[in-house]
Design an enzyme around this catalytic site. Structure first.
Site, PDB file in Angstrom:
ATOM      1  N   LYS A 279       0.840  -1.201   0.000  1.00 58.34           N
ATOM      2  CA  LYS A 279       0.000   0.000   0.000  1.00 58.34           C
ATOM      3  C   LYS A 279       0.875   1.252   0.000  1.00 58.34           C
ATOM      4  CE  LYS A 279      -3.780  -2.524   2.102  1.00 58.34           C
ATOM      5  NZ  LYS A 279      -4.495  -2.975   3.289  1.00 58.34           N
TER       6      LYS A 279
ATOM      7  N   GLN B  93      -4.774  -1.493   9.533  1.00 60.11           N
ATOM      8  CA  GLN B  93      -4.702  -2.830   8.948  1.00 60.11           C
ATOM      9  C   GLN B  93      -5.335  -3.857   9.888  1.00 60.11           C
ATOM     10  OE1 GLN B  93      -3.643  -3.411   5.852  1.00 60.11           O
ATOM     11  NE2 GLN B  93      -3.850  -5.627   5.949  1.00 60.11           N
TER      12      GLN B  93
ATOM     13  N   ASP C 239     -11.020   2.757   3.488  1.00 60.43           N
ATOM     14  CA  ASP C 239     -11.318   1.312   3.441  1.00 60.43           C
ATOM     15  C   ASP C 239     -12.819   1.077   3.212  1.00 60.43           C
ATOM     16  OD1 ASP C 239      -9.361  -0.686   3.655  1.00 60.43           O
ATOM     17  OD2 ASP C 239      -9.055  -0.328   5.799  1.00 60.43           O
TER      18      ASP C 239
HETATM   19  N1  GUN Z   1      -6.684  -6.826   5.998  1.00 54.74           N
HETATM   20  C1  GUN Z   1      -6.841  -7.548   4.858  1.00 54.74           C
HETATM   21  N2  GUN Z   1      -7.373  -6.780   3.886  1.00 54.74           N
HETATM   22  C2  GUN Z   1      -7.566  -5.554   4.426  1.00 54.74           C
HETATM   23  C3  GUN Z   1      -8.069  -4.342   3.906  1.00 54.74           C
HETATM   24  O1  GUN Z   1      -8.482  -4.223   2.743  1.00 54.74           O
HETATM   25  N3  GUN Z   1      -8.076  -3.286   4.766  1.00 54.74           N
HETATM   26  C4  GUN Z   1      -7.643  -3.394   6.042  1.00 54.74           C
HETATM   27  N4  GUN Z   1      -7.713  -2.312   6.815  1.00 54.74           N
HETATM   28  N5  GUN Z   1      -7.182  -4.508   6.560  1.00 54.74           N
HETATM   29  C5  GUN Z   1      -7.128  -5.584   5.738  1.00 54.74           C
END
Ligand code: GUN
Length: 284
Positions: free
Chosen positions: A53, A97, A120
């Protein structure tokens, strides 16, 4: 018949080029889109995701902050960090996350994020906006799936879409997005009695369960569009999805591969959401 591939890497490259151009334009107006990624603990998969990311932000010219905190961080400490990021005008998107350590209430943390920075799309305000067709951030994975359907010019109106999986992050928002485009939507899950009977009627199938071979060739109508959200490992340790790709591609009209399908689209849509959050501040 062999299905045509929907290439998530190629589509991501196209969309990220557009994001990069819009970031450049925004910077010319004095705004650099910024994403804060907060990682608590040492989860190995999460470490890879957050690195990707941050790299995507660098590639598209965005500002990013990666906060790494030990698994011993308290819920109160994390909530205080979220508050600080809510108030930080250089940050337009906040991503905590998941999963979080067990002693932290993940939903409480998500609800603490300002909906204006919820890139998100996990906040209940974002979920409510999606459900009612109001403006708000859409969760990145199902949003990426919609972009893949758009990229092949697929008309959803009147089609039957079957979503396998009912998570808050993929299955439920996916169903709402398909519904918004006037598809007839069926959500299947672990208690569904006859999954095959459902999928055989589907023009579009989205597999989002997290289990190998949930969808096999005998379950797919000829010409159907199959989107595979799964990320699993096979017996040889190779990355694979929820769909039996080799079998299903003989029957389907379109199919997404794993890797190189939905996966790259998720991060791309995170970039799109973060950019759009920054663009909204420009309009304020
Ligand atoms: N953990 C796995 N995929 C995601 C996601 O798209 N966003 C977040 N915040 N955590 C994750």
């Amino acid at each position: 018949m062999t299905a045509q591939l929907i290439d998530g890497n190629a589509l991501s490259r196209q969309l990220r080029a557009d994001v990069t151009a819009r970031v450049t334009a925004l910077k010319a107006n004095g705004i650099t889109p910024g994403l804060a990624v907060v990682l608590v603990g040492e989860n190995a998969a999460s470490q890879v995701y957050v690195r990707n990311k941050v790299k995507a932000c660098e590639d598209t010219g965005m500002h990013s902050v990666l906060e790494r905190w030990p698994a011993t961080m308290t819920e109160a400490e994390l909530l205080a960090r979220v508050d600080a990021l809510n108030a930080d005008t250089t940050i337009h998107g906040i991503l905590v996350q998941l999963p979080l350590p067990a002693h932290i209430d993940a939903q409480k943390v998500i609800e603490a994020i300002s909906p204006a920075k919820d890139v998100d799309g996990f906040h209940i305000a974002s979920a409510g906006a999606l459900m009612t067709g109001m403006p708000g951030f859409w969760p990145c994975t199902p949003y990426g799936c919609m972009k893949m359907l758009e990229s092949i010019g697929y008309e959803l109106k009147g089609k039957h879409a079957v979503v396998i999986g009912r998570s808050n992050i993929v299955g439920k928002p996916m169903a709402l997005m398909l519904l918004q485009q006037n598809a007839t939507v069926t959500i299947c899950h672990s208690a569904t009695k006859d999954l095959k009977a459902m999928t055989l009627q589907a023009d579009v199938i989205v597999a989002a369960v997290g289990k190998r071979n949930v969808l096999t060739a005998d379950m797919v109508k000829a010409g159907a569009v199959v989107l595979d959200v799964g990320m699993n490992r096979n017996d040889e340790g190779k990355l694979c999805g929820d769909v039996d790709f080799e079998g299903v591609k003989q029957v389907a009209g379109w199919i997404t591969p794993v890797p190189g399908g939905v996966g790259p689209m998720t991060i791309t849509m995170l970039m799109v959401n973060t950019l759009e959050s920054a663009e909204r501040t420009e309009r304020r």
